[in-house]
Design an enzyme around this catalytic site. Structure first.
Site, PDB file in Angstrom:
ATOM      1  N   ASP A 369       0.824  -1.217   0.000  1.00 12.08           N
ATOM      2  CA  ASP A 369       0.000   0.000   0.000  1.00 12.08           C
ATOM      3  C   ASP A 369       0.856   1.264   0.000  1.00 12.08           C
ATOM      4  O   ASP A 369       0.460   2.295  -0.550  1.00 12.08           O
ATOM      5  CB  ASP A 369      -0.900   0.037   1.250  1.00 12.08           C
ATOM      6  CG  ASP A 369      -1.939  -1.066   1.247  1.00 12.08           C
ATOM      7  OD1 ASP A 369      -2.075  -1.734   0.214  1.00 12.08           O
ATOM      8  OD2 ASP A 369      -2.609  -1.262   2.273  1.00 12.08           O
ATOM      9  N   GLU A 812     -21.397 -30.068  10.809  1.00  8.60           N
ATOM     10  CA  GLU A 812     -22.487 -31.054  10.817  1.00  8.60           C
ATOM     11  C   GLU A 812     -21.988 -32.416  10.365  1.00  8.60           C
ATOM     12  O   GLU A 812     -22.242 -33.427  10.998  1.00  8.60           O
ATOM     13  CB  GLU A 812     -23.634 -30.583   9.919  1.00  8.60           C
ATOM     14  CG  GLU A 812     -24.814 -31.553   9.911  1.00  8.60           C
ATOM     15  CD  GLU A 812     -25.987 -31.079   9.075  1.00  8.60           C
ATOM     16  OE1 GLU A 812     -26.832 -31.924   8.734  1.00  8.60           O
ATOM     17  OE2 GLU A 812     -26.058 -29.878   8.742  1.00  8.60           O
ATOM     18  N   ARG A 890     -33.343 -29.340  -1.348  1.00 13.36           N
ATOM     19  CA  ARG A 890     -33.824 -28.085  -0.747  1.00 13.36           C
ATOM     20  C   ARG A 890     -33.756 -26.943  -1.759  1.00 13.36           C
ATOM     21  O   ARG A 890     -34.627 -26.067  -1.772  1.00 13.36           O
ATOM     22  CB  ARG A 890     -33.033 -27.739   0.524  1.00 13.36           C
ATOM     23  CG  ARG A 890     -33.628 -26.559   1.274  1.00 13.36           C
ATOM     24  CD  ARG A 890     -33.038 -26.369   2.653  1.00 13.36           C
ATOM     25  NE  ARG A 890     -33.632 -27.188   3.670  1.00 13.36           N
ATOM     26  CZ  ARG A 890     -34.705 -26.856   4.401  1.00 13.36           C
ATOM     27  NH1 ARG A 890     -35.308 -25.701   4.197  1.00 13.36           N
ATOM     28  NH2 ARG A 890     -35.169 -27.658   5.324  1.00 13.36           N
ATOM     29  N   GLU A1271     -31.605 -20.021   9.787  1.00 10.47           N
ATOM     30  CA  GLU A1271     -31.250 -19.936   8.364  1.00 10.47           C
ATOM     31  C   GLU A1271     -32.085 -18.953   7.539  1.00 10.47           C
ATOM     32  O   GLU A1271     -31.547 -18.306   6.640  1.00 10.47           O
ATOM     33  CB  GLU A1271     -31.370 -21.330   7.730  1.00 10.47           C
ATOM     34  CG  GLU A1271     -30.356 -22.317   8.257  1.00 10.47           C
ATOM     35  CD  GLU A1271     -30.649 -23.738   7.786  1.00 10.47           C
ATOM     36  OE1 GLU A1271     -29.865 -24.258   6.970  1.00 10.47           O
ATOM     37  OE2 GLU A1271     -31.654 -24.314   8.217  1.00 10.47           O
TER      38      GLU A1271
END
Length: 1339
Positions: A369, A812, A890, A1271
């Site tokens: 930068d 999950e 879904r 969700e």
């Protein structure tokens, strides 16, 4: 590699520092050990967390206090403990989250306020945020809101959406927080039109209860340390296993050491070297630390400019230059202001506090930068070695090649002269990055022009760019052509044509985005041109006037401090005070999370004989394994064993639904990151080093299928291919007035839970028993797959989950990848084994949200009414099925979103590719399905030139209509949400203002969009819609509650205690949830599908009902007795005070073959309206306003539910506008951490955010009339995407382009800029597809 030392260097000094006021003396300091590892492993201070190991997330933030001799004062500053070497805090005081307060002792106001303001959900980021705020208050007890926002630039949170954190901490500021309805003058949200007429919602927290901040009560700098620091200090050295850290006492000592060790690295902040050592596997045997050398910390004011010592931190540089800008005439400070503008967006504050000016130059990053600014300004650096001193100008020869400078190996950079600008000189700096805060640049630039006095004739022109070559590059040909030319349109045209030619890029260049980067060089020059032209005109020089509609291109970005409103329904009058259902109750772990006392999996104290594991993963996407050589690894320090497929006593096949994966690859690998084995050692560092030494020989196979398009070409699909159809498609298209076809690609998303996957496996020594502490959403699935791998019954494996630092679906099914390997290793060695994945490993191995490609054909009438839709979905499943079928189903169930379409067909293909298997992620395919829907809905409105909201409204469902899967919609609240959202957002007024704004501005455009959502609640796999609970009442009246759900920050345990409290009629402080365990509630469903409150809440209620029935006779017998009296009476009467609760959702089940049945128990509805502003020249955008109306039924806890709505929304903002996974054509993931993968930061929240929970909308199908909330709100962030697309449409119309156009998700600055076609994009046409190999591909 051994470190060769002689004489005094062989001596190792004692490392001395203080932590939370206590002295620490380390006799064997290891230069390679970070402060974070030392705090957690040596001192047991586990409140400070590991989130990324690269200084990009702030979870590890601590405060370091150091006496600085050249300033004669103690400086307090926040640092990333994951990067700071422990040796760097020699003679410093470190304050951690434990040191400022605790629940047992006394809370610090900073800890209390984030908790009470509901700013802590999963809590893993909370200690870091607390310490960033604490460090700010130590330096400035009454900050401004801008100071707080700057302090948080280096902190990330994935749960909250940031708003409650800022709101809680706003109470420390001069502006103050919410007055709570007390009517504070000219600042009360109740009187500023933010609250609807007569609608007074109680605030979510009461700030009058906050502990006041008392700066006089803070921990003092230890007097012993102060006296030690003020004594003269010679050279100090610390020797570790592989490296030597030397801290010289004088410049002469440093020069001698550098002459002796020319390859030694100088380390001040370790913000670059730390990354190289960690991620590039580099080793620096000698590290020199110049932290206490006065000559390197100088600040000198000369006639030419300001001389800055090379060890001065970037934060100190900023302070110096701010003072100069205040004191000096404007014409002299052009360069200083440009440097300050770059520093605003340079990394996070924790990095700027320690990274030094010299380190930034010497890193020689091509995307630096600051270096383009230094080069364009002609800054001079002073270099020294033992015998000479020279001054070098930073010009085109300063960086001869990639990551190289002109310095000789033994030379040191002593200081840099930043010059004053002269009269007639104009200087600007620009940076473009995917995210404005704490992000590496795509293109960065420093530009300087000097005119002959009083004219617009160019006397000198210097343009420097980063991101356009392997080095920071000065433009030479173009600038030489423009000398002596007049600053005007003709010069601009020639400059752009010449720049396009001179700044060409190879289409295969690393970093990709070739067209965008080339266009940016022109766009940034154009901004510079306009800015200078405007300034010249203001100063009275005769030049062409800047057109009024172009002026916004000259403006510097100014952030608007966010404001927000939360609206919810208060509990009914007369509700018992003890009944907390419906009240905004604080997350029960929030205070523990804010003090660092909350225990996460890796915080569990080490077992006495515990070992650490590191994974060995594939570097090839599709190959046979010919051989594995672990001999070198096994001989390395600390290594105990290696584990491979042959060590698995049970079955090597695994998977959540289909056993199509291996625990460890045996004969072949099918993705980069495929687990092949593991190394177990005495420390994590030893295990990780040895894992890199395992040599694997591959035989590569073809094809390597990476993208959805690859899979379509190769017909590489998993079975089955799903079809969902209703109505007569052919008749529908025949009926339509218009037919339109289109397509959209929706990119994947990394979960970026702040706590990576972690497992501790403890063998119990008999009968094959194993106790597992796992960060998982699926305790039962973990138990089943571990027992399968170990070859023992499930009753021998106990899985325990206290809490997770975030999950979002990522834990999950994919958490079992790690837990099975760790269990196998623990079983082999019969010793406890622990593994917490580093961020880069987690991102590489565990997969994420499925990328989707949708193509569609839609038939519609002149009115905008859609009569026919044929849509095909493809998702990139990866190298195994995982949950991809349910995710595709879904997506099909949500293909029409909230619109009634009489004739519809959807087909879903799961692409089998050589990527790590993609998996569940908040929304589970629903957002991708609805995103394709909103794409064609936008196309329909655009093609008819009708307002998009009008076309959406006439297609919205109404009560009693049927979905494509024949489920009747009852209790529909979509229309109420829609109307309230239009009203609260002042939609039509905004639309008029935007039309006016866009007509007056060419280079910034605003867009507006309103988007509905309808989300089905239930697991689509019917058997998962069940839950169990276990409630024990003890004889003292306390209740221990267990249920099948896991806590990942969503407040599930809090809600379950609220449910039990109401059901039993007792206060919440009598009820406790310890953990989730397979030994208390068996056969649990994963905590997923937004259904956990519904399922577990009903099971808890059932258990409480059973207990109530058992206690009823004692209540009847003693109506005036207390709870304890009834419990004791029942106990003495030998009544069972333990009850199992159970619930299964009734009337569920759907058949794809017959298109019949009910897949969902009910639907959650919501509507969001968003307004954005885009910069057409750079593609950067900002969220100006969002209004969300969400139907959550009767909220169990409005504070938690609003937190879920905001958190999901911001995660969606990331999905649709920011987060981009970059893969090579060979399936290698480039984006493996926060450095390259950007989730939304504090500055990305809408400037105005209103969240309203729909009133009077009880839901009879869930506990206490509530609705699921996890969700459904995520997709509402599509309103931001389509507002961006609306703004791009306005920009395209200015270029004469009309009609529908494709814009893929996410709407990154690159996509926005490339879609805003104009004179600059036309000068940079893309290379022809197929003529080159791209650096990255769209998977």
């Amino acid at each position: 590699m051994d470190v060769k030392m002689t004489g005094d260097e062989e001596m190792t000094d004692h490392l001395i520092f203080f932590v939370n006021g206590k002295k620490v003396v380390e006799h064997r300091a290891d230069p390679e050990m970070t402060l974070l590892t030392y705090l957690r492993r040596k001192l047991g201070l586990v409140g400070t967390k590991l989130g990324c190991a690269e200084g990009g997330c702030g979870a590890c933030t601590v405060m370091v206090s150091k006496y600085t001799p050249h300033l004669h004062k103690v400086l307090h500053y926040s640092v990333n403990a994951c990067l700071a070497p422990v040796c760097s805090v020699h003679m410093s005081h470190v304050t951690t989250v434990e040191g400022i307060g605790s629940t047992a002792r006394k809370l610090h106001p900073v800890q209390e306020r984030i908790a009470l303001a509901h700013g802590s959900q999963c809590g893993f980021c909370t200690p870091g945020i607390v310490m960033s705020m604490y460090a700010l208050l130590r330096n400035n007890p009454t900050p401004k809101m801008a100071d707080i926002e700057e302090a948080f630039q280096g902190n990330l949170c994935r749960c909250t959406g940031y708003r409650p954190i800022l709101e809680g901490y706003k109470t420390f500021t001069q502006e103050g927080g919410c007055c709570g309805g007390k009517g504070r003058e000219n600042g009360c949200c109740m009187t500023n039109g933010n609250a609807a007429d007569g609608e007074l919602t109680p605030p979510l927290f009461n700030q009058s209860q906050f502990i006041p901040l008392d700066p006089t009560q803070e921990v003092i700098f230890p007097p012993e340390l102060m006296s030690m620091v003020k004594r003269p200090c010679g050279t100090v050295s610390f020797r570790g296993e592989r490296a030597m850290w030397i801290q010289p006492g004088s410049l002469q000592d440093l020069l001698k050491l550098k002459a002796k060790h020319p390859d030694a690295k100088l380390v001040v902040g370790n913000t670059e070297v730390g990354i190289e050592v960690k991620f590039k596997n580099l080793l620096y045997p000698v590290i020199l630390s110049p932290s206490y050398i006065p000559e390197l910390h100088t600040i000198l004011h000369t006639e030419e400019g300001v001389v800055i010592g090379s060890s001065l931190s970037l934060s100190q540089l900023g302070e110096v230059l701010k003072q100069e800008v205040k004191l000096r005439p404007t014409y002299q400070t052009e360069v200083f202001r440009a440097v300050l503008e770059q520093l605003r967006w340079f990394a996070g504050l924790q990095i700027r506090n320690v990274a030094c000016v010299g380190g930034n130059i010497m890193t020689a990053s091509p995307i630096s930068d600051l270096n383009p600014v230094f080069m364009a300004a002609g800054c001079k650096v002073t270099l020294m070695d033992t015998g000479s001193r020279r001054t070098v100008t930073m010009d085109n020869s300063f960086f001869p090649s990639y990551r190289k400078t002109v310095l000789k190996p033994q030379e040191l950079l002593i200081n840099i002269l930043i010059p004053y600008s002269s009269k007639g000189e104009y200087f600007r700096a620009y940076k473009v990055s995917p995210r404005r805060e704490d992000d590496i640049s795509i293109v960065t630039s420093g530009m300087s022009v000097t005119f002959s006095e009083g004219t617009a004739v160019v006397k000198d022109l210097r343009l420097s760019y980063g991101g356009m070559a392997p080095t920071t590059r000065m433009v030479t040909k173009t600038t030489s052509r423009l000398l002596g030319r007049r600053w005007g349109e003709e010069l601009l045209q020639e400059a752009c044509s010449s720049l396009a030619e001179e700044m060409a890029l190879d289409p295969s260049v690393p970093g990709g985005m070739v067209t965008y980067r080339r266009t940016l060089t022109l766009s940034l020059f154009y901004k510079f041109y306009l800015s200078v032209l405007h300034t010249l005109a203001e100063q009275g020089v005769i030049v062409e006037q800047v057109r009024a509609d172009c002026l916004t291109a000259t403006e510097i970005y100014h952030h608007t401090p966010p404001s927000s409103v939360q609206v919810y329904q208060a509990v009914p009058e007369g509700q018992r005070k003890e009944d907390v259902v419906g009240r905004p109750m604080m997350h029960l772990s929030a205070l523990k999370q804010a003090t660092g006392e909350a225990v996460y999996c890796d915080d569990i104290p080490l077992y006495e004989n515990e070992l650490h594991l590191a994974l060995v993963t594939s570097t090839k996407a599709n190959a046979n394994i010919l051989s594995i050589d672990s001999s070198v690894a096994e001989r390395m320090p600390g290594v105990v064993t290696c584990v491979f497929a042959s060590d698995i006593p049970g079955c090597n096949m695994t998977g959540p639904t289909v056993y199509d994966e291996t625990v460890m690859a045996d004969k072949q690998v099918t993705c980069v990151g495929h687990i092949i084995g593991a190394v177990v050692a005495d420390t994590q560092t030893h295990a990780q080093r040895a894992a890199k030494a395992v040599r694997i020989t591959y035989q590569e196979k073809s094809p390597v299928v990476v993208t959805i398009q690859d899979a379509i070409a190769a017909q590489s699909f998993y079975q089955p291919i799903r079809t969902l159809q209703r109505g007569d498609l052919e008749a529908g298209f025949n009926q339509a007035d218009h037919i339109l076809e289109g397509d959209i690609h929706i990119g994947g998303q990394e979960h970026f839970y702040l706590e990576t996957n972690v497992t501790v496996a403890v063998p119990r020594g008999e009968d094959g028993e194993m106790e597992m502490f796992v960060s998982t959403q699926a305790a039962t699935k973990t138990q089943v797959l571990v027992s399968k791998a170990l070859g023992v019954p499930a009753n021998r494996v106990v899985v325990r989950v206290k809490r997770m630092g975030g999950g979002f679906g990522g834990k999950e099914s994919r958490s079992t990848l790690l837990s099975t390997v760790v269990a196998v290793a623990a079983n082999k060695l019969k010793r406890p084994v622990r593994c917490m994945l580093d961020r880069d490993e987690d991102m590489l191995i565990t997969g994420g949200r499925h990328p989707f490609y949708g193509n569609y054909k839609v038939g519609y009438m002149d009115s905008g009414k859609v009569v026919a839709l044929d849509v095909t979905y493809y998702n990139n499943a990866g190298n195994s099925m995982d949950l991809s079928l349910s995710i595709m189903e879904r997506a099909l169930f949500h293909m029409e979103n909230s619109y009634s379409i009489p004739n519809i067909r959807g087909r879903g293909f799961m692409c089998k590719t050589n990527l790590p298997s993609n998996t569940a992620f908040r929304g589970f395919g629903g957002p991708q399905g609805m995103m394709v829907c909103e794409s064609w809905m936008t196309d329909v409105a655009t093609s008819l030139r009708k307002p998009a909201e009008e076309v959406r409204r006439i297609n919205l469902y109404s009560e009693g209509q049927k979905t494509p899967f024949n489920q009747v919609l009852d209790q529909l609240t979509l229309d109420r949400c829609w109307d309230e959202c239009l009203s609260r957002s002042k939609y039509h007024q905004r639309r008029e203002e935007i039309l006016k704004y866009n007509s007056q501005n060419r280079w910034t455009k605003r867009g507006l969009s309103i988007i509905p959502t309808k989300f089905g609640i239930s697991f689509t796999a019917v058997f998962l819609n069940q839950a169990g609970a276990l409630a024990h009442i003890y004889t003292d009246g306390s209740v221990l509650l267990t249920h099948g759900g896991t806590e990942m920050g969503q407040g599930l345990h809090t809600k379950m205690i609220q449910v039990a409290s109401r059901a039993l009629g007792i206060s919440t402080n009598r009820i406790h949830i310890s953990e989730t365990s397979t030994s208390t509630v068996p056969n649990t469903s994963p905590t997923a599908a937004s259904a956990s409150s519904d399922l577990n809440g009903a099971a808890v209620h059932n258990a409480c009902d059973i207990l109530n029935r058992r206690l009823e006779p004692y209540k009847t017998k003693n109506p005036k007795g207390s709870w304890e009296d009834w419990v004791k009476a029942a106990y003495f009467d030998r009544v069972n005070l333990s009850a199992n609760g159970f619930f299964k959702t009734p009337d569920l089940g759907y058949n794809f073959e017959t298109n019949s049945g009910r897949p969902f128990n009910y639907f959650s509805y919501g509507v969001a309206c968003s307004e954005v502003e885009i910069d057409c020249l750079t593609g950067m955008n900002k969220n100006l306003h969002t209004t969300i109306v969400m139907d959550v039924g009767n909220s169990l806890n409005p504070a938690i539910d609003i937190g879920q709505v905001e958190g999901a929304f911001m995660q969606g903002v990331g999905l649709f506008t920011l987060e981009e996974l970059r893969y090579s054509p060979l399936g290698v993931l480039f984006t493996r951490g926060p450095g390259m993968y950007k989730i939304p930061a504090f500055g990305d929240i809408p400037s105005e955010l209103t969240v309203s929970l729909l009133r009077d909308a009880p839901n009879a199908k869930a506990v206490f009339s509530s609705k699921a909330v996890g969700e459904p709100p995520l997709f509402l962030a599509a309103s931001v995407f389509y507002a961006v697309k609306d703004a791009v449409l306005a920009a395209r119309e200015d270029s004469g382009l009309t009609g529908p156009f494709r814009m893929d998700s996410p709407a990154t600055p690159e996509r926005i800029r490339n879609a805003c076609v104009d004179r600059f994009t036309k000068l940079c046409p893309p290379a022809e597809a197929g003529s080159y190999t791209p650096w990255a591909v769209q998977v």
